[in-house]
Write an enzyme that holds these catalytic residues in place. Structure first.
Site: not given
Length: 136
Positions: A50-51
């Site tokens: 996940c960013a």
């Protein structure tokens, strides 16, 4: 297969024509989620891929799957809430049978999320499936 909570989200998304309204709703359902204790936000609960920062702590009670989740980004916190609505309360053995991609397509998210957010959403689903599978 989906939960009543997820169906409520689908119905609301169908009612909202404008994607800005849908984003606002996504943020609102994220804000409505109970806060996660910061002590649970550890490397072990962090979702890789996940960013944004995303944490998921699964739990199985009476054979039913649930999790506590959080994110440091408002929209992603809303995505955590959507995933929670999709899986929470299901028998742990049923979690892997949910076609999450098909269910999430009903919301039209794939056309409106960045590639990084889409990857993060897939990583959340994979993490949930792994935990549910390990519990059965």
């Amino acid at each position: 297969m989906s939960t009543d909570a997820f169906e409520d989200i689908v119905e609301t998304f169908e009612f909202l024509d404008d994607w800005e309204d849908r984003y606002r709703h996504l943020i609102e359902i994220g804000k409505a989620m109970p806060a996660m204790d910061s002590a649970l936000q550890t490397p072990a609960s962090k979702v890789e891929g996940c960013a944004s920062q995303v944490w998921i702590v699964p739990r199985i009670e009476d054979g039913r799957f649930d999790f506590i989740g959080d994110s440091d980004a408002l929209i992603v916190r809303g995505l955590v809430a959507v995933v929670h609505a999709l899986f929470a309360g299901l028998p742990a053995a049923e979690v892997g049978k949910v076609d999450a991609a098909a269910e999430l397509r009903r919301l039209g998210l794939e056309d409106h999320l960045s590639a990084q957010r889409s990857n993060g959403l897939r990583a959340m689903v994979a993490r949930i499936r792994d935990h549910a599978a390990a519990a059965t």
